[in-house]
Design a protein around this motif. Sequence first.
Motif, short mmCIF file in Angstrom:
data_model
loop_
_atom_site.label_atom_id
_atom_site.label_comp_id
_atom_site.label_asym_id
_atom_site.label_seq_id
_atom_site.Cartn_x
_atom_site.Cartn_y
_atom_site.Cartn_z
N ASN A 45 -0.33 4.93 -0.13
CA ASN A 45 -0.96 5.08 -1.15
C ASN A 45 -1.90 6.51 -1.17
O ASN A 45 -2.24 6.82 -2.21
CB ASN A 45 -1.90 3.76 -1.35
CG ASN A 45 -1.76 3.38 -2.93
OD1 ASN A 45 -1.54 4.18 -3.82
ND2 ASN A 45 -1.82 2.15 -2.92
N ALA A 46 -2.80 6.45 -0.31
CA ALA A 46 -3.67 7.54 0.06
C ALA A 46 -3.14 8.97 -0.42
O ALA A 46 -3.65 9.84 -0.84
CB ALA A 46 -4.28 7.31 1.42
N ILE A 91 -7.98 4.75 -6.18
CA ILE A 91 -8.22 5.87 -5.52
C ILE A 91 -7.95 7.15 -6.74
O ILE A 91 -8.50 8.06 -6.71
CB ILE A 91 -7.32 6.13 -4.48
CG1 ILE A 91 -7.71 5.07 -3.44
CG2 ILE A 91 -7.37 7.30 -4.14
CD1 ILE A 91 -6.77 4.99 -2.39
N ILE A 92 -6.81 7.02 -7.36
CA ILE A 92 -6.64 7.95 -8.52
C ILE A 92 -7.54 7.89 -9.58
O ILE A 92 -7.55 6.69 -10.17
CB ILE A 92 -5.01 7.75 -8.88
CG1 ILE A 92 -4.08 8.20 -7.81
CG2 ILE A 92 -5.06 8.57 -10.20
CD1 ILE A 92 -2.69 8.07 -8.32
N MET A 102 -7.58 -0.05 -3.62
CA MET A 102 -6.50 0.75 -3.63
C MET A 102 -6.47 1.34 -4.98
O MET A 102 -5.68 2.66 -5.02
CB MET A 102 -5.21 0.18 -2.77
CG MET A 102 -5.53 0.09 -1.63
SD MET A 102 -5.63 1.62 -0.67
CE MET A 102 -4.39 1.89 0.52
N GLY A 140 0.81 -1.30 -0.05
CA GLY A 140 0.05 0.00 0.06
C GLY A 140 0.85 1.13 0.08
O GLY A 140 0.44 2.09 0.58
N ALA A 192 -0.43 9.52 -1.70
CA ALA A 192 -0.03 9.74 -3.09
C ALA A 192 -1.27 10.08 -3.94
O ALA A 192 -1.20 11.15 -4.85
CB ALA A 192 0.66 8.28 -3.84
N SER A 193 -2.28 9.54 -3.81
CA SER A 193 -3.58 10.04 -4.39
C SER A 193 -4.01 11.55 -4.27
O SER A 193 -4.39 12.16 -5.23
CB SER A 193 -4.64 9.13 -4.17
OG SER A 193 -4.11 7.73 -4.24
#
Lengths: 517, 162
Positions: free
Chosen positions: A491-492, B4-5, B1, A468, A494-495
């Motif tokens: 990951n979050a 998200i983007i 996951m 992640g 990065a988004s």
Amino acid sequence: MEASRRFHPFMMVFEMGRLIKNSLFFFVFLFIIKGGSDSWMFFYGRYALVGLFIFSLISIPIKWKSRTYTLEEKTLQITRRYLTTTKQTVPYSKVQHVKRKNTWLHRMFRVTSLTLETSVQGEESSIKFPALDVSEADKIERKIEHKKGEQPSSEFHPPASESAEEGMNVLGETTKIDTDEVDGEKVDRAVHFTSSKKEIIKASFTSFSFLAIIPLGASLLSKMEDFHWESKTEGVLSTILDSVLLTVFAVTVFILAAVVLGIGRTIVKYGKYEIASDPDKIYITKGFVDESYFSITKEKVQAVLIEQTFMKRLMGLAGVKLICAGGSEEDTDVSSLYPFLSVDRAHLLIEELLPGYKVQGHMERLPKQAFWVRLLRVSWLGIISTVILFFVKPDPFGFESFWVMASVLLFVFIGVSRILNYYHSKYVMDESAIQFQFGGFTSHLFLTKREKLLEVMVSRNLFQKKLGLASVNMVNRENPVRHTSMDDVPNAWASEFYEWYRKRENKIRGENKRRAL
Amino acid sequence: MQTIISSPTKQLSKDSVKVWVISETLINVTGFILLGVLFFLDSHYSWYGWATWLLIALTILSVSGTVWSFFKAVLLYKHWRYDVNEEFLQLKSGALHEEHQLIPMTKIQSVSTHQGPLLRKYQLYSIKIHTMGSIHVIPALPEAVAFELRNQIATYAKVEEE
């Protein structure tokens, strides 16, 4: 429109100086070192050299005569009518920053050199005026600022000596306001920093400038020893006594010389340092012998980099660099603010100089998974070095398994650097700015604004996907560009970063509308 | 996951897989011919022992590389996405190493279409997008789509921003 002008005639003096400097080696080589040689190569070489030298010498005044510049309303035009005629037009708005350099020769003739850096790649990226009247240089700089009426007081100010004596400026306050009265107009120019004695001493310790003497001292010592061994007739005791005295004496002299030389060197390099600004621009002046000057419009600053080597971190110091577009690789130190600021002072200085930039105290750490990802990542440097060591098997100290030790040490070093990097790696962003901290033994803090980013990338490899994590990369303008990345963020985040950059559209759209109107 | 983007949606031409497979095969065949020549020379002139081992290692690598190249072409196609709107060019690629790129239109310097012999066979074009510091390539698009995209980017990128 203004009339076109020739360059300052002293340009020829500097060109001549440069010619002599550049050709001196060849003259020494051909006429002195190989002076006795009758080989055809050197024989004709000598003629060729003299011919070339005379040709270059003659071409200097012709060059001067054929080269003119014109300061138009919005552009600078440079015309060269040599064998081919070249006309170069540089819009003032494309000039990224301005540099001046004054050698003793410049100061003797009361002229200055001026270099305008644009962000174009290649040879024509910078426009150099080897010599200019100071007033003319000021005029050009003012043109670049689009403000003809105003006087930006961009004169080559030597830092006021009293303030240098007084010591460091009080934290967070701009202690001195220069009010220059030029052309009957007043302009405020705040001096943010001048280097003090205390700082010079700190700087010379941190930069290990004392070590500069080691090669010098070593040869001196060995000479002394030679001298000493000649007096063999004396008794053994006196020899030892002599030797001890001599050694103590030599060491004392050595240390003293090291300190004096080191501080001297530092003073010459960082002694006369002044960072100043007015509402639009930042000015950096430095140097004792060769004065150099750098000025940049605040909005042309692409990013700020705070750099701390291992030594500087121990001393609580940091160097600050303004990242700007254009310019060549070797003179990046021109754009650096004082390299030995205390960390707090460095942070304050950034806020003072650049509106909108603020070093965030609290930053996010990398998640725990990142620690192992980073530590266990394949080290090609380590592997390749080990393979080479295995085949070469050097044994400088006479034991065979030296290569194993060296390899192990290298891996330990890499490991420590990675662990340090993990703990240094931090990140944070707010509405308009982003801040990354990274680096192992030398740590960096990188600050930039969203509107200064050219593009961004988020990537994930197989391991990162499993854990992640993600890597983010952003691109700033520099020479030509600078990539800054942060590996193994969640990951979050990065988004979030990706979407944060996408939000820049609103602002741009507004700008375009304005432009369209 | 993964989601998200917000991912871009447009895909490359399906023929891109064929183009990649063919070009990879050509390269691999050349590689194998070269290896064969080296093996012949090795046995004929009886080179050092390690040379033979090196050649064997190279052969193993090449064979696995060839097998992988077929999967790679499919994976590349499956994971390649692009999209373009007034403000951004968005690229996404990579199965194992996934990359998301976001490039503002205002930062694009130039855009061009290219066609090699293989692409010509399938009437495909690749698009190159130059920004200040890098070149982004959209590898294989049908002619009509490629030209439209090129012109679209050119129009969007015209907007000036300092």
